[in-house]
Scaffold this motif. Structure first.
Motif, short mmCIF file in Angstrom:
data_model
loop_
_atom_site.label_atom_id
_atom_site.label_comp_id
_atom_site.label_asym_id
_atom_site.label_seq_id
_atom_site.Cartn_x
_atom_site.Cartn_y
_atom_site.Cartn_z
N PHE A 9 -2.78 5.40 -42.08
CA PHE A 9 -4.14 4.87 -42.07
C PHE A 9 -4.19 3.36 -41.85
CE2 PHE A 9 -4.60 8.97 -44.06
CZ PHE A 9 -5.80 9.43 -43.56
N ALA A 10 -3.09 2.78 -41.40
CA ALA A 10 -3.04 1.34 -41.12
C ALA A 10 -3.47 1.08 -39.68
CB ALA A 10 -1.63 0.82 -41.34
N ALA A 11 -3.90 -0.16 -39.41
CA ALA A 11 -4.29 -0.57 -38.06
C ALA A 11 -3.52 -1.83 -37.68
CB ALA A 11 -5.80 -0.83 -37.99
N PRO A 12 -2.22 -1.68 -37.38
CA PRO A 12 -1.47 -2.86 -36.97
C PRO A 12 -1.90 -3.33 -35.58
CG PRO A 12 -0.16 -0.90 -36.60
CD PRO A 12 -1.42 -0.46 -37.30
N THR A 13 -1.67 -4.58 -35.28
CA THR A 13 -1.91 -5.06 -33.92
C THR A 13 -0.89 -4.40 -33.00
OG1 THR A 13 -2.79 -7.17 -34.69
CG2 THR A 13 -1.94 -7.11 -32.44
N LEU A 14 -1.38 -3.87 -31.88
CA LEU A 14 -0.53 -3.22 -30.89
C LEU A 14 -0.73 -3.96 -29.58
CD1 LEU A 14 -1.61 0.47 -31.68
CD2 LEU A 14 0.38 -0.74 -32.59
N ALA A 15 0.35 -4.21 -28.84
CA ALA A 15 0.19 -4.99 -27.61
C ALA A 15 1.24 -4.61 -26.57
CB ALA A 15 0.30 -6.48 -27.91
N ASN A 16 0.83 -4.70 -25.32
CA ASN A 16 1.75 -4.65 -24.19
C ASN A 16 1.24 -5.70 -23.19
OD1 ASN A 16 -0.40 -3.33 -22.77
ND2 ASN A 16 0.40 -1.31 -23.33
N GLU A 17 1.77 -5.73 -22.00
CA GLU A 17 1.39 -6.81 -21.08
C GLU A 17 -0.01 -6.68 -20.53
OE1 GLU A 17 3.27 -6.53 -16.91
OE2 GLU A 17 4.65 -5.40 -18.18
N TRP A 18 -0.66 -5.51 -20.70
CA TRP A 18 -1.98 -5.28 -20.11
C TRP A 18 -3.13 -5.36 -21.09
CZ3 TRP A 18 2.20 -1.96 -19.47
CH2 TRP A 18 2.87 -2.07 -18.25
N VAL A 19 -2.84 -5.15 -22.39
CA VAL A 19 -3.91 -5.09 -23.38
C VAL A 19 -3.34 -5.35 -24.77
CG1 VAL A 19 -3.71 -2.60 -23.84
CG2 VAL A 19 -5.93 -3.72 -24.09
N THR A 20 -4.21 -5.85 -25.65
CA THR A 20 -3.88 -5.96 -27.07
C THR A 20 -4.93 -5.19 -27.84
OG1 THR A 20 -2.89 -8.14 -26.77
CG2 THR A 20 -3.57 -7.57 -29.00
N LEU A 21 -4.49 -4.43 -28.82
CA LEU A 21 -5.39 -3.75 -29.74
C LEU A 21 -5.28 -4.45 -31.08
CD1 LEU A 21 -4.66 0.01 -28.87
CD2 LEU A 21 -6.39 -1.52 -27.89
#
Length: 194
Positions: A9-21
């Motif tokens: 139930f966590a929402a860590p920051t997720l990222a690649n070269e095209w987008v960041t969540l």
């Protein structure tokens, strides 16, 4: 297999070269209000807020127990949409990706497939999900095409499944990706983005 419920139930920051969540927060309200435009007027949806509803919408999403929400941030750092995990079921190791919207000016590029890659990687590789579901309105051809292009398979249509705020009754297309399908889906998404 033991499941780390807190991580599920966590929402860590997720990222690649095209987008960041980034984890959704009230700090994103102004930028999301600028991005949403008139998407809320699409007759087949009821999850996209109007410009004035964005702060209340963020508060509502953050207050839901069985939802994890992210802001979709384009490479220049501008928040341009929202996506969530919902119906999280750590016991049975499955969840749904949904309530996704991206501002009209930012659609059609790498943002959506790149965001789905991040969400699916987390679901299958970090959370060890067996199944990830994606649902959409039967009449939302654009969304259905995007879901199918990701590599999800249509499980079926739930007819007369949901009453929208407008009073219209929605038929819901239910798609899924299984853990056994994930390697091929991942390869396909990476190839699209490369």
């Amino acid at each position: 297999m033991d499941i780390d419920r807190e991580n599920f139930f966590a929402a860590p920051t997720l990222a690649n070269e095209w987008v960041t969540l980034e984890p959704l927060s009230g700090e994103h309200a102004d930028a999301l209000a600028a991005a949403v435009g008139d998407l809320h007027e699409l007759w087949y949806q009821d999850h996209i807020p109007s410009i004035s509803e964005v702060p209340e919408y963020i508060e509502r999403l953050l207050g839901e127990d069985n939802r994890v929400a992210w802001t979709i941030v384009n490479p220049d750092g501008t928040p341009v949409g929202v996506t969530t995990y919902l119906h999280l079921d750590p016991v049975n190791r499955n969840l749904e990706i949904g309530s996704t919207w991206i501002g009209a000016d930012f659609q059609g590029g790498a943002l959506n497939p790149a965001a789905k890659l991040l969400l699916l990687q987390r679901a299958f590789e970090d959370l060890r999900c067996l199944r990830v579901e994606i649902r959409t309105h039967y009449m939302n051809r654009q969304s259905r095409a995007a879901i199918e292009k990701v590599g999800a398979k249509l499980d079926g249509v739930l007819r007369r499944h949901k009453i929208l705020k407008s009073g219209l009754v929605r038929d819901t297309c239910v798609y899924s990706i299984l853990d056994t399908e994930w390697p091929e889906v991942k390869t396909g998404l990476q190839a699209r983005l490369d």
